[in-house]
Write an enzyme that holds these catalytic residues in place. Structure first.
Site, mmCIF file in Angstrom:
data_model
loop_
_atom_site.group_PDB
_atom_site.id
_atom_site.type_symbol
_atom_site.label_atom_id
_atom_site.label_comp_id
_atom_site.label_asym_id
_atom_site.label_seq_id
_atom_site.Cartn_x
_atom_site.Cartn_y
_atom_site.Cartn_z
ATOM 1 N N ARG A 117 0.900 -1.284 -0.160
ATOM 2 C CA ARG A 117 0.003 0.045 -0.108
ATOM 3 C C ARG A 117 0.849 1.273 -0.029
ATOM 4 O O ARG A 117 1.275 1.869 0.857
ATOM 5 C CB ARG A 117 -0.843 -0.002 1.164
ATOM 6 C CG ARG A 117 -2.199 -0.794 0.929
ATOM 7 C CD ARG A 117 -3.413 0.318 1.247
ATOM 8 N NE ARG A 117 -4.642 -0.384 0.670
ATOM 9 C CZ ARG A 117 -5.579 0.079 1.174
ATOM 10 N NH1 ARG A 117 -5.908 0.792 2.323
ATOM 11 N NH2 ARG A 117 -6.983 -0.511 0.417
ATOM 12 N N SER A 140 -7.732 -3.332 -4.666
ATOM 13 C CA SER A 140 -8.620 -2.089 -4.664
ATOM 14 C C SER A 140 -9.411 -1.974 -6.056
ATOM 15 O O SER A 140 -10.737 -1.785 -5.890
ATOM 16 C CB SER A 140 -7.640 -1.005 -4.820
ATOM 17 O OG SER A 140 -6.960 -0.616 -3.471
ATOM 18 N N TYR A 168 -4.905 -0.169 6.136
ATOM 19 C CA TYR A 168 -5.946 -1.180 6.379
ATOM 20 C C TYR A 168 -6.475 -1.181 7.745
ATOM 21 O O TYR A 168 -5.739 -0.607 8.794
ATOM 22 C CB TYR A 168 -5.489 -2.545 5.975
ATOM 23 C CG TYR A 168 -5.068 -2.950 4.669
ATOM 24 C CD1 TYR A 168 -6.262 -3.210 3.786
ATOM 25 C CD2 TYR A 168 -3.880 -3.025 4.220
ATOM 26 C CE1 TYR A 168 -5.906 -3.426 2.401
ATOM 27 C CE2 TYR A 168 -3.525 -3.358 3.055
ATOM 28 C CZ TYR A 168 -4.691 -3.493 2.187
ATOM 29 O OH TYR A 168 -4.126 -3.714 0.746
#
Length: 373
Positions: free
Chosen positions: A122, A133, A228
């Protein structure tokens, strides 16, 4: 370089790893692209489309795997494909690498350099190859449509000759990519939308879409450095379920999207809460495949709980295979800029943090640090 694209072998999988647009770019760059006959039909890409963009066709998946320097897939290849693939060649696909140890070990034994598209870090630099995503966005969009289609009432407020019909109340649990897309779609359909997330920063995103953010006053921020949600303690989970129950029973439709990569999905809704909802209400559990956010969820089935329908859909992105394939192909295209050199050959640089994070097998070994072994 010879790049192969085979048909997906998982039941119900309608996506294909490479769109005709990607094939055209690869062929124009000088690559030899081979597509298995019928690979793109379910996604809306007939064989002729691939031929027109510079690919050749072949019938045998094993033959393509054997002759390719790089094999592109959406899901894990079949055992026959792995057995046929040449040692030293590469594979890029979604591997569920943190849990499917059998496939990872088989790829290592075959000498295949495997890149797990589900392990994209990420970071801003890796955003263009973030498969989780791109596919979650599609799942979130479709979940709102599924809820609207299954609900026995209007989503928007309706002014009719028979009087005013109030909008449906929709609750989204989890405001990650899937949740935000579900929120945006439900709002476009005219519903009164509420959302919950354990990450404090999600509140502003939810409100920017016109929805109402709900959170207990004593909640702690649970966002990890990677963006997250971290796993919650048993006490935190219990407090959240108690808080959410009062909002869930007032909702006409609930969509749950809470997931933690490589972990079992957190339980957010107990059966007794579903039983207290109004008959005719709908629950869509997008986390069904990883354990489910709803206690009553059965993977791949609709369950009736006291007149409330709980849906546990599987592989939701595959239900929109055209755009799911197009976006996935763009993710692969971005990865290939990192692993293919100017001489059109594989060039793997483990000093690159993205390559290092995604490569799970190389030179006959499992790269354990990438999957927590």
């Amino acid at each position: 370089m010879k790049i192969g694209i085979n048909r997906e072998n998982a039941p119900g999988e309608n996506r294909v790893a490479a769109s005709p647009d990607l094939v055209s770019k690869l062929a124009s760059a000088g690559h030899d692209v081979v597509v298995q006959s019928g690979a793109g039909i379910s996604a809306g890409f007939p064989d002729a489309t691939y031929q027109q963009t510079g690919a050749s066709l072949a019938d045998s998946a094993s033959d393509i795997a054997e002759s390719s320097d790089l094999l592109l897939h959406v899901g894990k290849p079949s055992d026959d494909e792995i057995g046929a693939t040449r040692s030293g060649s590469a594979l890029a696909t979604i591997l569920d690498a943190r849990r499917d140890t059998v496939t990872i070990d088989a790829l290592a034994s075959a000498g295949i350099t495997a890149f797990a598209m589900d392990l994209v870090p990420r970071t801003a630099r890796a955003q263009s190859m973030d498969v989780l995503s791109s596919q979650a966005s599609i799942a979130g969009y479709k979940s709102a449509l599924m809820a609207a289609n299954a609900l026995s009432r209007f989503f928007p407020m309706m002014m009719t000759a028979a009087g005013t019909i109030p909008p449906a109340r929709v609750l989204i649990l989890g405001a990650g990519v899937a949740g935000l897309q579900a929120i945006a779609t439900a709002k476009r359909l005219g519903a009164d939308v509420y959302a919950f997330d354990v990450r404090a920063a999600a509140g502003e995103q939810v409100q920017s879409l016109g929805a109402k953010f709900i959170a207990p006053l004593d909640s702690d921020d649970a966002e990890t450095a990677g963006g997250y949600a971290r796993a919650q303690t048993d006490d935190e989970n219990a407090r959240q379920r108690r808080f959410l129950a009062e909002h869930i029973v007032r909702a006409d439709a609930v969509i749950t999207t809470a997931a933690i990569p490589g972990r079992t999905a957190p339980l957010l809704i107990e059966t007794e809460t579903v039983e207290a909802m109004r008959p005719g209400s709908i629950v869509i559990d997008l986390a069904a495949e990883t354990g489910g956010n709803v206690e009553a969820t059965v993977v791949g089935e609709d369950v009736d709980v006291n007149g409330v329908t709980v849906k546990g859909p599987v592989n939701v992105p595959s239900s929109m295979p055209y755009h799911a394939s197009v976006t996935y192909a763009r993710n692969l295209e971005s990865l290939m800029t990192l692993i293919i050199g100017e001489d059109l050959a594989l060039s793997i640089d483990f000093e690159d943090e993205v390559v290092d994070a995604m490569c799970v097998t190389h030179d006959g070994e499992v790269r354990g640090h990438t999957i927590g072994r």
